[in-house]
Design an enzyme around this catalytic site. Sequence first.
Site, PDB file in Angstrom:
ATOM      1  N   GLN A 123       0.674  -1.476  -0.021  1.00 44.10           N
ATOM      2  CA  GLN A 123      -0.351   0.041  -0.021  1.00 44.10           C
ATOM      3  C   GLN A 123       1.026   0.947   0.183  1.00 44.10           C
ATOM      4  OE1 GLN A 123      -2.455  -0.099   3.012  1.00 44.10           O
ATOM      5  NE2 GLN A 123      -4.318  -0.770   1.630  1.00 44.10           N
ATOM      6  N   ASP A 126       1.846   2.674  -3.518  1.00 47.81           N
ATOM      7  CA  ASP A 126       1.070   2.412  -4.503  1.00 47.81           C
ATOM      8  C   ASP A 126       0.436   3.895  -4.894  1.00 47.81           C
ATOM      9  OD1 ASP A 126      -1.234   2.602  -6.146  1.00 47.81           O
ATOM     10  OD2 ASP A 126      -2.559   0.834  -4.981  1.00 47.81           O
TER      11      ASP A 126
HETATM   12  P1  NAD Z   1     -10.165   1.737 -10.267  1.00 49.89           P
HETATM   13  O1  NAD Z   1      -9.894   3.652 -10.391  1.00 49.89           O
HETATM   14  O2  NAD Z   1      -9.494   0.592 -10.653  1.00 49.89           O
HETATM   15  O3  NAD Z   1     -12.046   1.950 -10.219  1.00 49.89           O
HETATM   16  C1  NAD Z   1     -12.468   3.257 -10.190  1.00 49.89           C
HETATM   17  C2  NAD Z   1     -13.995   2.625  -9.668  1.00 49.89           C
HETATM   18  O4  NAD Z   1     -15.127   1.976 -10.064  1.00 49.89           O
HETATM   19  C3  NAD Z   1     -13.632   0.862  -8.695  1.00 49.89           C
HETATM   20  O5  NAD Z   1     -14.597   1.322  -7.222  1.00 49.89           O
HETATM   21  C4  NAD Z   1     -14.662   0.545  -9.016  1.00 49.89           C
HETATM   22  O6  NAD Z   1     -15.322  -0.579  -8.384  1.00 49.89           O
HETATM   23  C5  NAD Z   1     -15.387   1.474 -10.030  1.00 49.89           C
HETATM   24  N1  NAD Z   1     -16.279   0.811 -11.208  1.00 49.89           N
HETATM   25  C6  NAD Z   1     -16.104   0.289 -12.281  1.00 49.89           C
HETATM   26  N2  NAD Z   1     -16.520  -0.592 -13.327  1.00 49.89           N
HETATM   27  C7  NAD Z   1     -17.453   1.149 -13.027  1.00 49.89           C
HETATM   28  C8  NAD Z   1     -19.475   1.090 -13.414  1.00 49.89           C
HETATM   29  N3  NAD Z   1     -20.058   0.485 -14.313  1.00 49.89           N
HETATM   30  N4  NAD Z   1     -20.338   1.645 -12.813  1.00 49.89           N
HETATM   31  C9  NAD Z   1     -19.784   1.828 -11.212  1.00 49.89           C
HETATM   32  N5  NAD Z   1     -18.789   1.920 -10.851  1.00 49.89           N
HETATM   33  C10 NAD Z   1     -17.568   1.317 -11.905  1.00 49.89           C
HETATM   34  O7  NAD Z   1     -10.059   1.385  -8.527  1.00 49.89           O
HETATM   35  P2  NAD Z   1      -9.467   2.091  -7.305  1.00 49.89           P
HETATM   36  O8  NAD Z   1     -10.185   2.915  -6.764  1.00 49.89           O
HETATM   37  O9  NAD Z   1      -7.988   1.742  -8.117  1.00 49.89           O
HETATM   38  O10 NAD Z   1      -9.819   1.176  -5.851  1.00 49.89           O
HETATM   39  C11 NAD Z   1     -10.523   0.244  -6.225  1.00 49.89           C
HETATM   40  C12 NAD Z   1     -10.627  -0.740  -4.905  1.00 49.89           C
HETATM   41  O11 NAD Z   1      -8.914  -1.460  -5.085  1.00 49.89           O
HETATM   42  C13 NAD Z   1     -11.256   0.151  -3.908  1.00 49.89           C
HETATM   43  O12 NAD Z   1     -11.248  -0.874  -3.064  1.00 49.89           O
HETATM   44  C14 NAD Z   1      -9.209   0.561  -3.156  1.00 49.89           C
HETATM   45  O13 NAD Z   1      -9.730   0.471  -1.599  1.00 49.89           O
HETATM   46  C15 NAD Z   1      -8.751  -1.333  -3.737  1.00 49.89           C
HETATM   47  N6  NAD Z   1      -7.342  -0.642  -3.226  1.00 49.89           N
HETATM   48  C16 NAD Z   1      -6.345  -2.154  -2.711  1.00 49.89           C
HETATM   49  C17 NAD Z   1      -5.681  -1.070  -2.572  1.00 49.89           C
HETATM   50  C18 NAD Z   1      -4.454  -2.217  -1.705  1.00 49.89           C
HETATM   51  O14 NAD Z   1      -5.099  -2.489  -0.218  1.00 49.89           O
HETATM   52  N7  NAD Z   1      -3.203  -1.641  -0.963  1.00 49.89           N
HETATM   53  C19 NAD Z   1      -4.274  -0.698  -3.227  1.00 49.89           C
HETATM   54  C20 NAD Z   1      -5.406   0.523  -3.834  1.00 49.89           C
HETATM   55  C21 NAD Z   1      -7.325  -0.104  -3.947  1.00 49.89           C
END
Ligand code: NAD
Length: 355
Positions: A123, A126
């Site tokens: 994390q 990231d």
């Molecule tokens: P992302 O930028 O790939 O996408 C953004 C959001 O858009 C996501 O939440 C996704 O579910 C949503 N999405 C995709 N298609 C959609 C649709 N048709 N309608 C509505 N929403 C839609 O994702 P992100 O923000 O980088 O991260 C997603 C998840 O991963 C989060 O829960 C985040 O907390 C988790 N994450 C975990 C770690 C870790 O544990 N190291 C690191 C980064 C992110």
Amino acid sequence: MVIGFLKGKKDIKCPISPDLVKKYKALGFEIIAESGINDAAYFSKDSYNSEVNFIERNEVIAKSDVLFCADPLKDDEYAKIDKKTHFISLLEPYNKPEVNDQMAKYEFKTFSMDMIPRTTLAQSMDVLSSMASVAGYKAVLKASEKLPRYIPMMITAAGSIKPSRVLVIGAGVAGLQAIATARRLGAIVEAFDVRSASKEEVESLGAKFIEVAGATDDTSAGGYAVEQSADFMKRQQEEVQKRAANSDIIITTAQLRGRPAPKLILKETINKMKPGSIIIDLASSTGGNCELSVDEKTIVHNGVTIIGNSNLADEMIQDSSILLSNNIFNFVKVMVKENAIFYDAENEILAKSKI
Ligand code: NAD
């Protein structure tokens, strides 16, 4: 051991913040950087206490054991990198698969930080999350500045003003930060996501989670969303259309890794929005969530301003440079053992980010 930092061509954030100089030294690094790399982030040269050697770009390329550049280099520059060097960048191989063949031509090792797995251990490295968080915050501030209305409810001697309604589509890192920022400003906030896990996070920030039943399960997709069925997308668009007509600001963040962003706001939806409303499409670089958005452009349709910008982190360049620098440092730490560079193929973070 020498670590070198190059200026990006497109990404102009500074990847070495003054605070990290001592930490790199403690790992055993001498630091070199391309002249002027600090300028865009407003880090003064003095703040590095003469502990970074600012030199010419080609010299940085030739002398670094670990080399960072946020953007790809030119072929003739790659040719100058020593085979023992560890080159770190953000090359998006999931969007540009040709990168894999291109880098395979060289003997030096290449790592793409956008491939770091989404695990608890990773994390702190990231970059995608760091930049998404800045962008989500900035998107709300930008929209509120353009909006010809108040965000919070206002009770004045001249009458009351209703609070603005903000719709956030995609409640990942950027979306959650947008929700939190809009709530702090006093907006009524609603949010969509296809990941059911995001419901609790949205609600804990005081926003309403809008559910569309029947989303495809994404539990094995490593934290990324998966493509949804045509039927789901149709029902989601209908629901978005209903909410959009009532929204003053829409922030869209929905992304699908390695695929075009899903189109969630159609032209007919925008036609139903109140003139003066604002859409900020953070997914514009991968095609956008809004049918009318144009990447890196602001357009106005029927009085609705649509801003396509996936690079809002650069509009808060100092803090995004500090976060980027921290992410890089935490990553580099993994490749150092007892003051020497060491590639441990068993290490999941290194193995998954290596091209
Ligand atoms: P992302 O930028 O790939 O996408 C953004 C959001 O858009 C996501 O939440 C996704 O579910 C949503 N999405 C995709 N298609 C959609 C649709 N048709 N309608 C509505 N929403 C839609 O994702 P992100 O923000 O980088 O991260 C997603 C998840 O991963 C989060 O829960 C985040 O907390 C988790 N994450 C975990 C770690 C870790 O544990 N190291 C690191 C980064 C992110």
